[in-house]
Design a protein around this motif. Structure first.
Motif, PDB file in Angstrom:
ATOM      1  N   THR A 239       0.844  -1.196   0.000  1.00  0.00           N
ATOM      2  CA  THR A 239       0.000   0.000   0.000  1.00  0.00           C
ATOM      3  C   THR A 239       0.877   1.243   0.000  1.00  0.00           C
ATOM      4  O   THR A 239       2.061   1.209   0.352  1.00  0.00           O
ATOM      5  CB  THR A 239      -0.908   0.040   1.236  1.00  0.00           C
ATOM      6  OG1 THR A 239      -0.085   0.184   2.406  1.00  0.00           O
ATOM      7  CG2 THR A 239      -1.762  -1.211   1.326  1.00  0.00           C
ATOM      8  N   LEU A 240       0.268   2.360  -0.363  1.00  0.00           N
ATOM      9  CA  LEU A 240       0.993   3.623  -0.337  1.00  0.00           C
ATOM     10  C   LEU A 240       1.392   3.982   1.091  1.00  0.00           C
ATOM     11  O   LEU A 240       2.453   4.586   1.315  1.00  0.00           O
ATOM     12  CB  LEU A 240       0.133   4.729  -0.964  1.00  0.00           C
ATOM     13  CG  LEU A 240       0.840   6.057  -1.248  1.00  0.00           C
ATOM     14  CD1 LEU A 240       2.104   5.856  -2.062  1.00  0.00           C
ATOM     15  CD2 LEU A 240      -0.120   7.004  -1.965  1.00  0.00           C
ATOM     16  N   ASP A 241       0.581   3.607   2.067  1.00  0.00           N
ATOM     17  CA  ASP A 241       0.958   3.827   3.473  1.00  0.00           C
ATOM     18  C   ASP A 241       2.276   3.136   3.794  1.00  0.00           C
ATOM     19  O   ASP A 241       3.139   3.690   4.495  1.00  0.00           O
ATOM     20  CB  ASP A 241      -0.133   3.291   4.397  1.00  0.00           C
ATOM     21  CG  ASP A 241      -1.328   4.235   4.512  1.00  0.00           C
ATOM     22  OD1 ASP A 241      -1.127   5.453   4.351  1.00  0.00           O
ATOM     23  OD2 ASP A 241      -2.444   3.739   4.754  1.00  0.00           O
ATOM     24  N   ARG A 244       5.086   4.943   2.088  1.00  0.00           N
ATOM     25  CA  ARG A 244       5.332   6.219   2.746  1.00  0.00           C
ATOM     26  C   ARG A 244       6.185   6.044   4.016  1.00  0.00           C
ATOM     27  O   ARG A 244       7.070   6.861   4.305  1.00  0.00           O
ATOM     28  CB  ARG A 244       3.973   6.845   3.096  1.00  0.00           C
ATOM     29  CG  ARG A 244       4.028   8.317   3.458  1.00  0.00           C
ATOM     30  CD  ARG A 244       4.057   8.770   4.675  1.00  0.00           C
ATOM     31  NE  ARG A 244       4.336  10.003   5.197  1.00  0.00           N
ATOM     32  CZ  ARG A 244       5.205  10.121   6.167  1.00  0.00           C
ATOM     33  NH1 ARG A 244       5.924   9.098   6.567  1.00  0.00           N
ATOM     34  NH2 ARG A 244       5.385  11.267   6.742  1.00  0.00           N
ATOM     35  N   ASP A 272       2.557  12.098   1.006  1.00  0.00           N
ATOM     36  CA  ASP A 272       1.716  12.662   2.065  1.00  0.00           C
ATOM     37  C   ASP A 272       0.427  13.243   1.472  1.00  0.00           C
ATOM     38  O   ASP A 272      -0.665  13.075   2.034  1.00  0.00           O
ATOM     39  CB  ASP A 272       2.472  13.760   2.812  1.00  0.00           C
ATOM     40  CG  ASP A 272       3.564  13.216   3.721  1.00  0.00           C
ATOM     41  OD1 ASP A 272       3.535  12.003   4.016  1.00  0.00           O
ATOM     42  OD2 ASP A 272       4.441  14.002   4.122  1.00  0.00           O
ATOM     43  N   VAL A 275      -1.868  10.421   0.459  1.00  0.00           N
ATOM     44  CA  VAL A 275      -2.514   9.832   1.639  1.00  0.00           C
ATOM     45  C   VAL A 275      -3.613  10.760   2.144  1.00  0.00           C
ATOM     46  O   VAL A 275      -4.714  10.314   2.505  1.00  0.00           O
ATOM     47  CB  VAL A 275      -1.469   9.555   2.739  1.00  0.00           C
ATOM     48  CG1 VAL A 275      -2.144   9.177   4.049  1.00  0.00           C
ATOM     49  CG2 VAL A 275      -0.514   8.447   2.291  1.00  0.00           C
ATOM     50  N   ARG A 279      -5.685   8.056  -0.431  1.00  0.00           N
ATOM     51  CA  ARG A 279      -5.096   7.006  -1.246  1.00  0.00           C
ATOM     52  C   ARG A 279      -4.158   6.081  -0.474  1.00  0.00           C
ATOM     53  O   ARG A 279      -3.473   5.253  -1.071  1.00  0.00           O
ATOM     54  CB  ARG A 279      -4.302   7.642  -2.405  1.00  0.00           C
ATOM     55  CG  ARG A 279      -5.150   8.440  -3.395  1.00  0.00           C
ATOM     56  CD  ARG A 279      -6.072   7.527  -4.170  1.00  0.00           C
ATOM     57  NE  ARG A 279      -6.793   8.219  -5.243  1.00  0.00           N
ATOM     58  CZ  ARG A 279      -7.627   7.618  -6.065  1.00  0.00           C
ATOM     59  NH1 ARG A 279      -7.850   6.313  -5.929  1.00  0.00           N
ATOM     60  NH2 ARG A 279      -8.254   8.299  -6.996  1.00  0.00           N
ATOM     61  N   GLY A 280      -4.103   6.204   0.835  1.00  0.00           N
ATOM     62  CA  GLY A 280      -3.153   5.422   1.625  1.00  0.00           C
ATOM     63  C   GLY A 280      -3.283   3.924   1.448  1.00  0.00           C
ATOM     64  O   GLY A 280      -2.292   3.189   1.536  1.00  0.00           O
TER      65      GLY A 280
END
Length: 299
Positions: A239-241, A244, A272, A275, A279-280
């Motif tokens: 995931t983008l989280d 990140r 950031d 998110v 989109r996180g």
């Protein structure tokens, strides 16, 4: 000396920097009668020794070839040379392999059309030594009939010769897209090399790992392209989280070692925003929405 074949299209090459010399050399190697011109005539001497004809003037050079290939520093240089002799282009195909923007390509196409010339804008995705080999890729945009007519001749420059479409700006757009990817890879490598150097580690050991990593990422690209086209970004790898959080690690590592952290912090700032846009839980391809947004714009 190269032997010219009577059935080969006569070609003119204007601009004999390293790339221009390579282009003219490839045409000569395939037997095309090749006329060359350069502001500094001495640069033509090796080509003349191989059978090229050095034109006395830019006008004579344009008049000598059915296909006129230009490779100069920028579009300003192209127009400075060709504007005074535009009428000589009537009935000829002009191929411009000079780097520039899509707007410049379209403007030059309109200029060429006013002088009765079909215009193909092209981009060279290779270094000069690769011209005429399997390592070279050239892409073209402009009128299809002009490309089809001269494609056999243009294949002297690269076996991988690709037509992108009627819009003259497409070649420049693809060039900028590829350059962005190239600089992204190189800057990422330099960031990593700086990290290792700060710890006294030889960056040569990073190369095989980077090569493997690039190969993995390259395999992801078709799926990313499909996600972007569909506007849906499933988290197939992470995931983008998760990405990140790893960006924060890279930024902190850089800062702790006294290495410039502006690049990882900038990428993290884009993440950031993504998110914050919700989109996180999506995959990394969701970052496309940030790249589509004009600089300084907010949702």
């Amino acid at each position: 000396m190269t032997q010219h074949n009577a059935d080969r299209t006569p070609v003119t090459v204007i601009g004999l920097g390293l790339m221009g010399q390579a282009l003219a050399g490839a045409f000569l190697r395939d037997g095309h009668p090749t006329t060359v011109w350069n502001r500094t005539a001495a640069k033509a001497e090796p080509l003349v020794a191989r059978g090229a004809t050095l034109a006395d003037s830019i006008g004579d050079a344009v008049a000598a070839g059915e296909l006129v290939v230009v490779c100069l520093t920028d579009y300003d240089a192209v127009h400075k040379l060709l504007d005074p002799v535009g009428e000589a282009l009537d009935g000829r195909v002009l191929v411009n392999l000079t780097s520039g923007t899509s707007a410049q390509a379209r403007e030059t196409a309109e200029w060429a059309a006013r002088h009765g010339s079909a215009y193909l804008d092209g981009v060279i995705l290779a270094a000069a030594p690769g011209i005429g080999t399997a390592d070279a890729i050239l892409v073209y945009s402009g009128p299809r009939p002009a490309f089809d007519l001269h494609e056999p001749t243009l294949r002297s420059l690269a076996a991988a010769t690709t037509y992108l479409g009627e819009d003259h700006g497409l070649s420049a757009l693809h060039d900028m897209a590829v350059l962005g990817v190239m600089w992204g890879i190189l800057n990422g490598f330099l960031q990593g090399a700086a990290l290792l150097g700060a710890a006294g580690v030889d960056p040569a050991g990073l190369v095989p790992l980077v090569r493997q990593g690039i190969g993995i990422v390259t395999d992801w690209l078709p799926g990313y392209a499909q996600q972007i086209d569909e506007g849906s970004y499933p988290a197939l790898d992470a995931t983008l989280d998760t990405h990140r959080a790893a960006m924060e690690h890279l930024a902190r590592e850089s800062e702790s070692l006294g290495v410039n952290a502006e690049l990882p912090r900038f990428i993290q700032a884009l993440a950031d925003r993504a998110v914050a846009d919700g989109r996180g839980g999506d995959g990394y391809a969701a970052m496309i929405e940030q790249f589509r947004r004009p600089s300084g714009a907010r949702p």
